[in-house]
Design an enzyme around this catalytic site. Structure first.
Site, mmCIF file in Angstrom:
data_model
loop_
_atom_site.group_PDB
_atom_site.id
_atom_site.type_symbol
_atom_site.label_atom_id
_atom_site.label_comp_id
_atom_site.label_asym_id
_atom_site.label_seq_id
_atom_site.Cartn_x
_atom_site.Cartn_y
_atom_site.Cartn_z
ATOM 1 C CB ALA A 1 2.028 4.657 6.818
ATOM 2 C CG PHE B 1 -1.915 -1.146 1.197
ATOM 3 C CD1 PHE B 1 -3.106 -1.028 0.491
ATOM 4 C CD2 PHE B 1 -1.660 -2.325 1.878
ATOM 5 C CE1 PHE B 1 -4.019 -2.072 0.463
ATOM 6 C CE2 PHE B 1 -2.568 -3.378 1.857
ATOM 7 C CZ PHE B 1 -3.756 -3.250 1.147
ATOM 8 C CB ILE C 1 1.080 0.397 5.112
ATOM 9 C CG1 ILE C 1 1.400 0.121 6.578
ATOM 10 C CG2 ILE C 1 -0.301 -0.118 4.799
ATOM 11 C CD1 ILE C 1 0.401 0.752 7.528
ATOM 12 C CB CYS C 2 4.809 2.979 1.731
ATOM 13 S SG CYS C 2 6.137 4.175 1.594
ATOM 14 C CB VAL C 3 7.557 3.459 6.900
ATOM 15 C CG1 VAL C 3 8.815 3.694 6.072
ATOM 16 C CG2 VAL C 3 7.653 4.202 8.228
#
Lengths: 129, 96, 126
Positions: A82, A39, A77-79
């Site tokens: 996010a 994501f 999920i891409c840090v």
């Protein structure tokens, strides 16, 4: 065959988020391996657990979570996406002194290296945005 | 070695026109989401090379009341077949 | 990222089609490409359609409290992205001449881009 799916679209704003979910289900139904969900950008909102929807409406985030848990899918999920959008797991919430985790624990918060890894190791990578 | 191009935004975005600039012979095009509005006009599709197969995602067209309006050149497929098409082509280029 | 994946080299082509500043697609595309280069993948980076607006010289994001994307794109080579291309037709349609572009861009036609796609393992197009 090994598939990975990248989701750029926020739920409810674009059909792409639910298209990706239908596609992911079909990949699994047909016995393929879903190597990773990634994501990215607004797509990270799909992993938010602090959501309430009308009774006659699908809760997309919950449906993603159910699918991920049921099939033990590697979901990331891409840090950087996010953190900016307030989709945090407990580790990140603690690190930044923000109290509440807002992301489902079924997804891992990690960097773009996981996307590159998915590109390398999947037979097919499909983007939904 | 061919490529599946998916187009998921309305014809207003000119995504098909962009796609056609860099498509190769023998590639395939799948219209999904708002991209399915391309499928109801043979005129909009005539620039596509005859060697390219054209598909439309049935669920999206059903939702939009355009399933029965598809041009003859468009093959209607469901999501399961979309997954199969991904297997048949060695990569997928998504236009959105 | 596993040890295994570091040793594998994949050819990844990025087609960056969005103009800068108005939306974040240009930045997302760049971030993915930089990550691919860090993990030593073979990267093609193509500016196509409105994406060619990203490589105009003289951008100043500070005017809208934004980072200047052009500055980041000027350093692509330093980060291991040496193969940067701009689509000729996209430039012509927008009346942009080569002299207005950041240095290091190779101007290519659609046919060459089709070949790059064909020879790639994965394509990101946004």
């Amino acid at each position: 065959m090994k598939f990975s799916i990248v989701i750029y679209a926020a739920p409810y704003s674009f059909e792409a988020a639910s298209s990706a979910l239908r596609f992911a289900r079909s990949v699994i139904d047909q016995g393929h391996e879903l190597y990773r969900l990634f994501f990215f950008g607004d797509g990270v909102h799909n992993a938010s657990q602090l959501t309430v929807v009308a009774q006659d409406e699908n809760n997309l985030q919950q449906q993603w979570n159910d699918l991920i848990e049921e099939h033990s899918i590697d979901s990331v999920i891409c840090v950087s996406s996010a953190l900016r959008r307030g989709v945090l797991n407990q580790t990140e919430a603690d690190r930044h002194d923000l109290g509440t985790a807002s992301a489902y624990i079924s997804s891992e918060v990690a960097g773009l290296g996981q996307l590159v890894d998915a590109a390398i190791h999947s037979d097919r990578l499909v983007n939904f945005g | 070695m061919s490529c599946l191009h998916t187009i998921s935004k309305s014809p207003d975005t000119q995504l098909l026109e962009s796609c056609l600039k860099i498509i190769a012979d023998g590639d395939a095009i799948l219209f999904t989401e708002d991209g399915t509005y391309y499928t109801n006009s043979a005129r909009k599709l005539e620039a596509i090379d005859k060697t390219c197969k054209i598909y439309g995602l049935r669920e999206d067209m059903l939702a939009r009341a355009i399933l029965t309006k598809a041009a003859d050149s468009v093959e209607l497929i469901d999501t399961a077949r979309f997954v199969k098409l991904c297997c048949d082509h060695d990569k997928i280029v998504s236009w959105f | 990222m596993t040890e295994n994946s570091k040793s594998q080299k994949s050819r990844i082509t990025f087609i960056s089609r969005a103009a800068p500043y108005g939306q974040n697609k240009a930045n997302l595309c760049l971030d993915m490409a930089l990550a691919s280069a860090v993990f030593e993948q073979d990267v093609n980076y193509i500016f196509f359609g409105d994406g060619v607006y990203q490589i105009l010289k003289g951008q100043d994001g500070s005017a809208i409290e934004s980072k200047t994307l052009g500055n980041a794109l000027e350093t692509l080579e330093l980060y291991g992205i040496e193969k940067t291309y701009a689509d000729r037709q996209s430039l012509e349609e927008r009346d942009i001449s080569e002299s207005e572009l950041l240095s290091g861009m190779q101007i290519v036609n659609g046919e060459s881009i089709a070949q790059m796609i064909e020879s790639s393992d994965t394509v990101f197009n946004l």
